[in-house]
Design a protein around this motif. Structure first.
Motif, short mmCIF file in Angstrom:
data_model
loop_
_atom_site.label_atom_id
_atom_site.label_comp_id
_atom_site.label_asym_id
_atom_site.label_seq_id
_atom_site.Cartn_x
_atom_site.Cartn_y
_atom_site.Cartn_z
N ASP A 89 48.65 38.55 42.45
CA ASP A 89 48.54 39.05 41.07
C ASP A 89 47.75 40.34 40.98
N SER A 90 46.77 40.54 41.87
CA SER A 90 45.95 41.76 41.82
C SER A 90 45.35 42.01 43.19
N GLU A 91 45.06 43.29 43.46
CA GLU A 91 44.42 43.64 44.73
C GLU A 91 43.71 44.98 44.61
N PHE A 92 42.52 45.06 45.19
CA PHE A 92 41.75 46.30 45.28
C PHE A 92 41.30 46.48 46.72
N PHE A 93 41.11 47.75 47.14
CA PHE A 93 40.68 48.03 48.49
C PHE A 93 39.68 49.17 48.50
N ASN A 94 38.90 49.19 49.57
CA ASN A 94 37.93 50.26 49.78
C ASN A 94 38.68 51.45 50.38
N PRO A 95 38.75 52.59 49.68
CA PRO A 95 39.51 53.74 50.21
C PRO A 95 38.95 54.27 51.53
N LYS A 96 37.70 53.96 51.84
CA LYS A 96 37.11 54.40 53.10
C LYS A 96 37.51 53.48 54.25
N LYS A 97 37.93 52.27 53.93
CA LYS A 97 38.34 51.30 54.93
C LYS A 97 39.28 50.31 54.25
N ARG A 98 40.57 50.55 54.34
CA ARG A 98 41.55 49.79 53.56
C ARG A 98 41.56 48.31 53.89
N SER A 99 41.14 47.94 55.09
CA SER A 99 41.12 46.52 55.46
C SER A 99 40.00 45.76 54.77
N GLU A 100 39.11 46.46 54.10
CA GLU A 100 38.07 45.83 53.29
C GLU A 100 38.62 45.72 51.87
N ARG A 101 38.95 44.52 51.43
CA ARG A 101 39.69 44.38 50.18
C ARG A 101 39.41 43.06 49.49
N VAL A 102 39.87 42.98 48.24
CA VAL A 102 39.80 41.75 47.45
C VAL A 102 41.16 41.57 46.77
N TYR A 103 41.66 40.35 46.75
CA TYR A 103 42.93 40.10 46.08
C TYR A 103 42.98 38.67 45.55
N LEU A 104 43.88 38.45 44.61
CA LEU A 104 44.02 37.12 44.01
C LEU A 104 45.48 36.70 44.00
N THR A 105 45.73 35.46 44.37
CA THR A 105 47.05 34.86 44.29
C THR A 105 46.97 33.64 43.38
N TYR A 106 48.11 33.27 42.80
CA TYR A 106 48.13 32.07 41.98
C TYR A 106 49.47 31.35 42.13
N LEU A 107 49.45 30.06 41.88
CA LEU A 107 50.64 29.23 41.92
C LEU A 107 50.67 28.38 40.67
N ALA A 108 51.84 28.24 40.08
CA ALA A 108 51.98 27.45 38.86
C ALA A 108 52.17 25.97 39.17
N SER A 109 52.04 25.14 38.12
CA SER A 109 52.26 23.68 38.19
C SER A 109 51.24 22.97 39.07
N PHE A 110 49.98 23.32 38.94
CA PHE A 110 48.89 22.63 39.62
C PHE A 110 47.87 22.18 38.57
N ARG A 111 47.74 20.87 38.41
CA ARG A 111 46.82 20.35 37.41
C ARG A 111 45.43 20.08 37.96
N ALA A 112 45.33 19.83 39.26
CA ALA A 112 44.03 19.52 39.88
C ALA A 112 44.04 19.96 41.34
N LEU A 113 42.86 20.09 41.89
CA LEU A 113 42.73 20.50 43.28
C LEU A 113 42.94 19.31 44.22
N ALA A 114 43.63 19.56 45.31
CA ALA A 114 43.77 18.57 46.37
C ALA A 114 42.47 18.56 47.19
N PRO A 115 42.35 17.67 48.20
CA PRO A 115 41.16 17.71 49.07
C PRO A 115 40.96 19.08 49.70
#
Length: 232
Positions: A115-141
């Motif tokens: 859904d979103s991603e940002f990276f350090n322009p000085k080192k592209r492998s340093e990054r943060v991103y978020l993924t999501y999946l629908a139809s999950f009501r609770a966390l599994a173990p």
């Protein structure tokens, strides 16, 4: 892999001899400490000057708050109406102000849920991103959640298989929202992951960096990780 899971994130301190054994005594000895008074005063003044001007000291990077909407691929890219991202945000996290946003395509969003991603322009492998999946009501173990995340992320699979340690902990925020937090210390890279369920969706927030960058930017990367939360 040395260890897989722990219940809590580990929190990791000549004498000299006198060359002249029989020195002559002086009838009018001069105080030996006086010549040091001026340098000491100068040092104190310099310290006071540094404290008075914060710009002379090392400063931490500034951060911006990112608002994520987790809109479906069909509503992505301006098809979701005229509401602002802040008004329709489902999650937030902090990003260093000098990092760049990578545009996520509809195809990528529809296939792996990025859904979103940002990276350090000085080192592209340093990054943060978020993924999501629908139809999950609770966390599994905990171990099941991490294994499922790795199924769609080859890089994460390799990191886990070569990791020295994989730490996991369950936390709750002030509203009682449950988060699984993982720290993977791999042979070449480090990753922090935060996973939670809300709005019948599973959100996974990743902070990734090579080990060299992790050692240098640990505080900044940990702040990004800790800042993630869902909007209720």
């Amino acid at each position: 892999m040395a260890s897989l899971f722990t219940t809590n994130l580990s929190t990791t301190f000549s004498s000299t001899s006198n060359p002249n054994p029989n020195p002559k005594l002086s009838l009018n000895p001069k105080p030996s400490n006086l010549p040091f008074l001026k340098p000491l005063a100068t040092s104190l003044a310099a310290t006071s000057l540094l404290l008075s001007f914060p710009s002379l000291s090392l400063s931490s990077p500034s951060f911006n708050l990112y608002y994520g909407t987790a809109a479906s691929a069909a509503n992505y890219g301006g098809y979701g109406g005229n509401s602002s991202k802040q008004d329709s945000a489902e999650y937030t996290y902090e990003v260093p102000s000098d990092w760049k946003e990578r545009l996520v395509s509809k195809i990528e969003k529809g296939t792996n849920g990025t859904d979103s991603e940002f990276f350090n322009p000085k080192k592209r492998s340093e990054r943060v991103y978020l993924t999501y999946l629908a139809s999950f009501r609770a966390l599994a173990p905990m171990d099941t959640v991490l294994s499922n995340l790795a199924l769609s992320d080859v890089e994460l699979q390799d990191l886990i298989s070569s990791a020295d340690t994989v730490r996991a902990v369950e936390k709750k925020d002030g509203d009682g929202q449950v988060y699984y937090e993982y720290e993977i210390d791999g042979a070449a890279a480090h990753r922090l992951i935060s996973v939670t369920c809300a709005r019948n969706k599973l959100y996974a927030h990743f902070v990734a960096a090579p080990n060299t960058e992790w050692q240098r930017d640990k505080d900044m990367l940990t702040r990004i990780h800790d800042s993630f939360k869902t909007v209720t």
